[in-house]
Design a protein around this motif. Structure first.
Motif, PDB file in Angstrom:
ATOM      1  N   ASP A 101       0.817  -1.216   0.000  1.00  7.74           N
ATOM      2  CA  ASP A 101       0.000   0.000   0.000  1.00  7.74           C
ATOM      3  C   ASP A 101       0.855   1.271   0.000  1.00  7.74           C
ATOM      4  N   THR A 102       2.173   1.137  -0.113  1.00  8.34           N
ATOM      5  CA  THR A 102       3.055   2.291  -0.158  1.00  8.34           C
ATOM      6  C   THR A 102       3.442   2.574  -1.595  1.00  8.34           C
ATOM      7  N   PRO A 103       3.113   3.754  -2.129  1.00  7.21           N
ATOM      8  CA  PRO A 103       3.499   4.045  -3.511  1.00  7.21           C
ATOM      9  C   PRO A 103       5.009   4.136  -3.649  1.00  7.21           C
ATOM     10  N   CYS A 104       5.499   3.819  -4.822  1.00 12.93           N
ATOM     11  CA  CYS A 104       6.941   3.887  -5.082  1.00 12.93           C
ATOM     12  C   CYS A 104       7.154   4.079  -6.577  1.00 12.93           C
ATOM     13  N   ALA A 105       7.771   5.197  -6.944  1.00 10.50           N
ATOM     14  CA  ALA A 105       8.096   5.463  -8.344  1.00 10.50           C
ATOM     15  C   ALA A 105       9.543   5.059  -8.595  1.00 10.50           C
ATOM     16  N   ILE A 106       9.768   4.368  -9.699  1.00 10.47           N
ATOM     17  CA  ILE A 106      11.112   3.937 -10.083  1.00 10.47           C
ATOM     18  C   ILE A 106      11.518   4.708 -11.339  1.00 10.47           C
ATOM     19  N   LEU A 107      12.615   5.444 -11.238  1.00  8.79           N
ATOM     20  CA  LEU A 107      13.126   6.187 -12.388  1.00  8.79           C
ATOM     21  C   LEU A 107      14.351   5.477 -12.950  1.00  8.79           C
ATOM     22  N   ARG A 108      14.466   5.457 -14.255  1.00 10.27           N
ATOM     23  CA  ARG A 108      15.661   4.961 -14.941  1.00 10.27           C
ATOM     24  C   ARG A 108      16.339   6.169 -15.586  1.00 10.27           C
ATOM     25  N   LEU A 109      17.569   6.407 -15.183  1.00  9.75           N
ATOM     26  CA  LEU A 109      18.312   7.593 -15.600  1.00  9.75           C
ATOM     27  C   LEU A 109      19.564   7.188 -16.359  1.00  9.75           C
ATOM     28  N   VAL A 110      19.783   7.777 -17.520  1.00 10.83           N
ATOM     29  CA  VAL A 110      21.023   7.609 -18.274  1.00 10.83           C
ATOM     30  C   VAL A 110      21.708   8.973 -18.313  1.00 10.83           C
ATOM     31  N   VAL A 111      22.896   9.055 -17.750  1.00 10.94           N
ATOM     32  CA  VAL A 111      23.570  10.345 -17.645  1.00 10.94           C
ATOM     33  C   VAL A 111      24.983  10.227 -18.204  1.00 10.94           C
ATOM     34  N   ARG A 112      25.356  11.191 -19.026  1.00  9.95           N
ATOM     35  CA  ARG A 112      26.715  11.224 -19.581  1.00  9.95           C
ATOM     36  C   ARG A 112      27.685  11.721 -18.514  1.00  9.95           C
ATOM     37  N   HIS A 113      28.925  11.256 -18.599  1.00 13.01           N
ATOM     38  CA  HIS A 113      29.973  11.686 -17.675  1.00 13.01           C
ATOM     39  C   HIS A 113      30.617  12.965 -18.218  1.00 13.01           C
ATOM     40  N   LEU A 114      30.116  14.102 -17.786  1.00 15.72           N
ATOM     41  CA  LEU A 114      30.630  15.395 -18.223  1.00 15.72           C
ATOM     42  C   LEU A 114      31.345  16.078 -17.066  1.00 15.72           C
ATOM     43  N   THR A 115      31.835  17.274 -17.308  1.00 16.89           N
ATOM     44  CA  THR A 115      32.455  18.086 -16.268  1.00 16.89           C
ATOM     45  C   THR A 115      31.688  19.402 -16.154  1.00 16.89           C
ATOM     46  N   PRO A 116      31.170  19.748 -14.956  1.00 18.55           N
ATOM     47  CA  PRO A 116      31.208  18.943 -13.736  1.00 18.55           C
ATOM     48  C   PRO A 116      30.295  17.724 -13.838  1.00 18.55           C
ATOM     49  N   ALA A 117      30.644  16.685 -13.087  1.00 19.02           N
ATOM     50  CA  ALA A 117      29.870  15.448 -13.123  1.00 19.02           C
ATOM     51  C   ALA A 117      28.472  15.689 -12.579  1.00 19.02           C
ATOM     52  N   VAL A 118      27.469  15.225 -13.310  1.00 22.90           N
ATOM     53  CA  VAL A 118      26.076  15.309 -12.869  1.00 22.90           C
ATOM     54  C   VAL A 118      25.710  13.988 -12.204  1.00 22.90           C
ATOM     55  N   ARG A 119      25.354  14.050 -10.934  1.00 21.87           N
ATOM     56  CA  ARG A 119      25.034  12.855 -10.152  1.00 21.87           C
ATOM     57  C   ARG A 119      23.521  12.669 -10.066  1.00 21.87           C
ATOM     58  N   PRO A 120      23.092  11.477  -9.665  1.00 18.16           N
ATOM     59  CA  PRO A 120      21.654  11.269  -9.498  1.00 18.16           C
ATOM     60  C   PRO A 120      20.999  12.273  -8.551  1.00 18.16           C
ATOM     61  N   ASP A 121      21.702  12.664  -7.451  1.00 12.49           N
ATOM     62  CA  ASP A 121      21.092  13.615  -6.533  1.00 12.49           C
ATOM     63  C   ASP A 121      20.949  14.992  -7.170  1.00 12.49           C
ATOM     64  N   ASP A 122      21.789  15.317  -8.178  1.00  5.64           N
ATOM     65  CA  ASP A 122      21.620  16.571  -8.913  1.00  5.64           C
ATOM     66  C   ASP A 122      20.346  16.525  -9.752  1.00  5.64           C
TER      67      ASP A 122
END
Length: 264
Positions: free
Chosen positions: A176-197
């Protein structure tokens, strides 16, 4: 000198280990497994270990990579099993291949991440993802070594979507607890973009704020294929070079030709 490339994981509570913690644990495992390491020269010799693009502390991973240099030859699979048995559960060596090509770090150009947002409805997450992808730029702020920095988190994102949660939900999670699942594809650039960003960006464009911290896991990292949008296995060129034989593995063409092979 033989070079071996290893793939390892950070699972469960071990995702909270820092990169320095892992280095110490791995060097202990090398000693326990009596691996014949090659050492650097100088007054304080160190085992030759090269780490590549470690995941941030607090995130899980199924796709971390490193390379070691040996003074004597060993079978990669036997070495993998010895090292895996010498590490704590959660830090698992899942793959080993002899390095027959150059440029492993150059083949780590993107990562695939899973972001598990407990307490967020998938529909709400979908609206936030659409707003994020529609934006030309999404500025976020992060504290870095040289102070607070503002940068664009949108340009590094090659893919972001809500995936079906029913196929990946843990058996012990309340239904009964909702949960969204995201799939993220991120390029390794400078500055590095992290999932928390990216999560900060979703909050900025759509006020998406999960009630509990997101559980983040790197599923893959490797060479980004612009045509398919997939991330390929960075160890595939070494496997193919070994199968091709010593004469082809030694040539420069062997290091380049297979790079688009082997989807993660």
């Amino acid at each position: 000198m033989q070079r071996i490339r290893l793939r390892y994981t950070k699972r469960g509570r071990l995702r909270f280990t820092s990169h320095r913690d892992f280095q110490r644990a791995f060097e202990r495992a090398l000693r326990r497994a009596e691996v014949p390491m090659a050492y650097s020269a100088g007054f304080t010799p160190h085992p030759k270990v090269s780490y590549a693009n470690a995941a941030p502390t607090g995130t899980g991973s199924e796709a971390e990579f490193l390379e070691i240099a040996l003074a004597d030859r060993r079978d990669p699979e036997e070495l993998r099993a010895l090292l895996d048995a010498s590490l704590p559960a959660g830090l698992d060596i899942t793959d080993a291949v002899e390095a027959s090509t150059s440029g492993l770090a150059d083949r780590l150009t993107a990562s695939v991440w899973e972001l598990r947002l407990v307490g967020v409805e998938p529909q709400e997450a979908g609206h936030a993802v659409s707003a994020f992808l529609a934006a030309e730029t999404v500025e976020v702020t992060r504290l870095m070594k040289n102070g607070v920095r503002t940068f664009d988190a949108r340009s590094a994102v090659a893919g972001l979507e809500v995936v079906d949660e029913s196929a990946t939900a843990p058996a012990d999670r309340p239904q009964d607890t909702p949960c969204a699942i995201l799939r993220l594809v991120v390029r390794h650039l400078t500055p590095a973009v992290r999932p928390d960003d990216v999560l900060s960006g979703l909050r900025a464009v759509a006020d998406l704020a999960p009630p509990v911290p997101a559980a983040v896991t790197r599923l893959a990292q490797g060479l980004f294929d612009e045509e398919s949008g997939s991330v390929t296995d960075p160890l595939a060129p070494d496997r193919e070079a070994v199968l091709a034989g010593p004469s082809k593995a030694a040539g420069p063409a062997a290091a380049k030709a297979p790079e688009g092979a082997g989807s993660a």
